[in-house]
Design a protein around this motif. Structure first.
Motif, PDB file in Angstrom:
ATOM      1  N   THR A  74       0.729  -1.039  -0.119  1.00 50.79           N
ATOM      2  CA  THR A  74       0.143   0.028   0.078  1.00 50.79           C
ATOM      3  C   THR A  74       0.906   1.160   0.014  1.00 50.79           C
ATOM      4  O   THR A  74       2.043   1.199   0.345  1.00 50.79           O
ATOM      5  CB  THR A  74      -0.870   0.053   1.077  1.00 50.79           C
ATOM      6  N   MET A 194      -2.142  -6.905   7.418  1.00 52.97           N
ATOM      7  CA  MET A 194      -3.380  -6.582   6.734  1.00 52.97           C
ATOM      8  C   MET A 194      -4.202  -7.747   6.914  1.00 52.97           C
ATOM      9  O   MET A 194      -4.114  -9.077   7.403  1.00 52.97           O
ATOM     10  CB  MET A 194      -3.122  -6.753   5.081  1.00 52.97           C
ATOM     11  N   SER A 195      -5.515  -7.326   7.226  1.00 48.99           N
ATOM     12  CA  SER A 195      -6.439  -8.322   7.731  1.00 48.99           C
ATOM     13  C   SER A 195      -7.390  -8.757   6.499  1.00 48.99           C
ATOM     14  O   SER A 195      -7.087  -8.349   5.409  1.00 48.99           O
ATOM     15  CB  SER A 195      -7.609  -7.550   8.664  1.00 48.99           C
ATOM     16  N   GLU A 198      -9.370  -5.873   4.360  1.00 46.33           N
ATOM     17  CA  GLU A 198      -8.534  -5.346   4.033  1.00 46.33           C
ATOM     18  C   GLU A 198      -7.938  -5.855   2.581  1.00 46.33           C
ATOM     19  O   GLU A 198      -8.156  -5.115   1.680  1.00 46.33           O
ATOM     20  CB  GLU A 198      -6.993  -4.754   4.551  1.00 46.33           C
ATOM     21  N   GLU A 201     -11.164  -6.361   0.018  1.00 39.81           N
ATOM     22  CA  GLU A 201     -11.502  -4.776  -0.402  1.00 39.81           C
ATOM     23  C   GLU A 201     -10.361  -4.182  -1.255  1.00 39.81           C
ATOM     24  O   GLU A 201     -10.656  -3.323  -1.983  1.00 39.81           O
ATOM     25  CB  GLU A 201     -12.345  -4.030   0.593  1.00 39.81           C
ATOM     26  N   ARG A 202      -9.024  -4.505  -1.015  1.00 36.30           N
ATOM     27  CA  ARG A 202      -7.761  -3.848  -1.263  1.00 36.30           C
ATOM     28  C   ARG A 202      -8.225  -2.239  -0.813  1.00 36.30           C
ATOM     29  O   ARG A 202      -8.052  -1.320  -1.808  1.00 36.30           O
ATOM     30  CB  ARG A 202      -7.853  -3.714  -2.770  1.00 36.30           C
ATOM     31  N   GLU A 204      -6.887  -0.027   2.259  1.00 34.99           N
ATOM     32  CA  GLU A 204      -5.986   0.276   3.326  1.00 34.99           C
ATOM     33  C   GLU A 204      -6.492   0.759   4.451  1.00 34.99           C
ATOM     34  O   GLU A 204      -6.240   0.559   5.700  1.00 34.99           O
ATOM     35  CB  GLU A 204      -4.709   0.962   2.997  1.00 34.99           C
ATOM     36  N   CYS A 205      -7.554   1.833   4.297  1.00 28.06           N
ATOM     37  CA  CYS A 205      -8.191   2.465   5.640  1.00 28.06           C
ATOM     38  C   CYS A 205      -8.870   1.608   6.605  1.00 28.06           C
ATOM     39  O   CYS A 205      -9.134   1.733   7.624  1.00 28.06           O
ATOM     40  CB  CYS A 205      -9.180   3.376   5.194  1.00 28.06           C
ATOM     41  N   ILE A 206      -9.410   0.245   5.826  1.00 32.94           N
ATOM     42  CA  ILE A 206      -9.946  -0.675   6.697  1.00 32.94           C
ATOM     43  C   ILE A 206      -9.066  -1.045   7.844  1.00 32.94           C
ATOM     44  O   ILE A 206      -9.422  -1.398   8.899  1.00 32.94           O
ATOM     45  CB  ILE A 206     -10.498  -1.613   5.822  1.00 32.94           C
ATOM     46  N   ARG A 207      -7.653  -1.102   7.400  1.00 27.97           N
ATOM     47  CA  ARG A 207      -6.882  -1.559   8.650  1.00 27.97           C
ATOM     48  C   ARG A 207      -6.817  -0.755   9.906  1.00 27.97           C
ATOM     49  O   ARG A 207      -6.709  -1.262  10.816  1.00 27.97           O
ATOM     50  CB  ARG A 207      -5.297  -1.575   7.962  1.00 27.97           C
ATOM     51  N   GLU A 210     -10.387  -1.400  11.641  1.00 31.23           N
ATOM     52  CA  GLU A 210     -10.035  -2.629  12.476  1.00 31.23           C
ATOM     53  C   GLU A 210      -9.554  -2.430  13.773  1.00 31.23           C
ATOM     54  O   GLU A 210      -9.599  -3.438  14.675  1.00 31.23           O
ATOM     55  CB  GLU A 210      -9.900  -3.831  11.547  1.00 31.23           C
TER      56      GLU A 210
END
Length: 240
Positions: A74, A194-195, A198, A201-202, A204-207, A210
């Motif tokens: 990312t 990375m979860s 993430e 969906e690809r 990075e904000c999800i990391r 979470e």
């Protein structure tokens, strides 16, 4: 508060390899982006972070500042490596393929941290209204939903929220990939794995979400030209 801008720049883009070295006007895309960010006058320093010697040399020979990094999944991971030894408080991530980003949205992102006296916000970013159904359904447009205070609840390439009752008036927002980080939050992000969400969906904000980190979204009406395809480049050439 020392604020810097970092432009992550990868040469081998999946959809449009070498796009940052394409010519836009009389300069390359990456040089155009770099110059436009510098000319905002908002930043103490501006850097390009890249794993490409071609891009590194392009910025350096034109008097800019570039940092070589390793390969990363990312842009945020790349920026984290680039800034770990740079003295700064806030890091603004400007996408290298967004050459026409304006000053006002960047100023608004910096202002988020100036007003966050309790230092609760880890990351600030931009959102813009989506009204066209095709744009809402396009998986290349990352959608975001927020709470009533503007903090992100989730990001997705799917249509969120799902419009079950068409009689209700639902507003959709596209996430604009310009980020402002607290440096310590960025370095913490890079230390996390990375979860599955993430990776799926690809995004990075999800990391951040979470791991319980707060993301503030600022609404903008600026519509730039992200250069993801050769067709986008032609649109940008007509604009310039």
């Amino acid at each position: 508060m020392k604020v810097i801008a970092v432009i992550p720049a990868r040469y081998n883009s999946t959809r449009f390899p070498g796009k940052l070295m394409e010519v836009l006007g009389n300069k390359t895309v990456i040089s155009t982006t770099y110059q436009n960010v510098v000319e905002t006058g908002l930043f103490d320093e501006v850097f390009v972070a890249t794993d490409s010697e071609i891009i590194f040399d392009e910025i350096s020979k034109n008097g800019g500042k570039a940092v070589m990094t390793g390969q990363h999944e990312t842009g945020s991971d790349r920026i984290a490596e680039a800034v770990k030894d740079i003295d700064c408080d806030i890091v603004i991530n400007v996408q290298g393929d967004e050459p026409f980003l304006k000053k006002e949205p960047l100023r608004q992102l910096i202002e988020v941290f100036s007003e966050d006296h309790a230092q609760q916000i880890s990351l600030a970013s931009l959102k813009i209204k989506l009204n066209d159904l095709a744009e809402i359904q396009n998986p290349n447009n990352v959608k975001v939903i927020t709470d009533k205070s503007g903090f992100a609840l989730y990001f997705s390439r799917s249509v969120i929220p799902f419009h079950r009752d068409l009689a209700d008036d639902v507003q959709y927002y596209k996430h604009v990939g310009v980020y402002a980080f607290r440096k310590e939050a960025l370095l913490r992000f890079a230390s996390m794995e990375m979860s599955p969400l993430e990776i799926s969906e690809r995004i990075e904000c999800i990391r951040y979400l979470e791991n319980g980190m707060k993301i503030k979204l600022v609404e903008t009406d600026f519509v730039g030209v992200g250069i993801d395809t050769p067709e986008d480049l032609e649109r940008a050439k007509r604009l310039i």
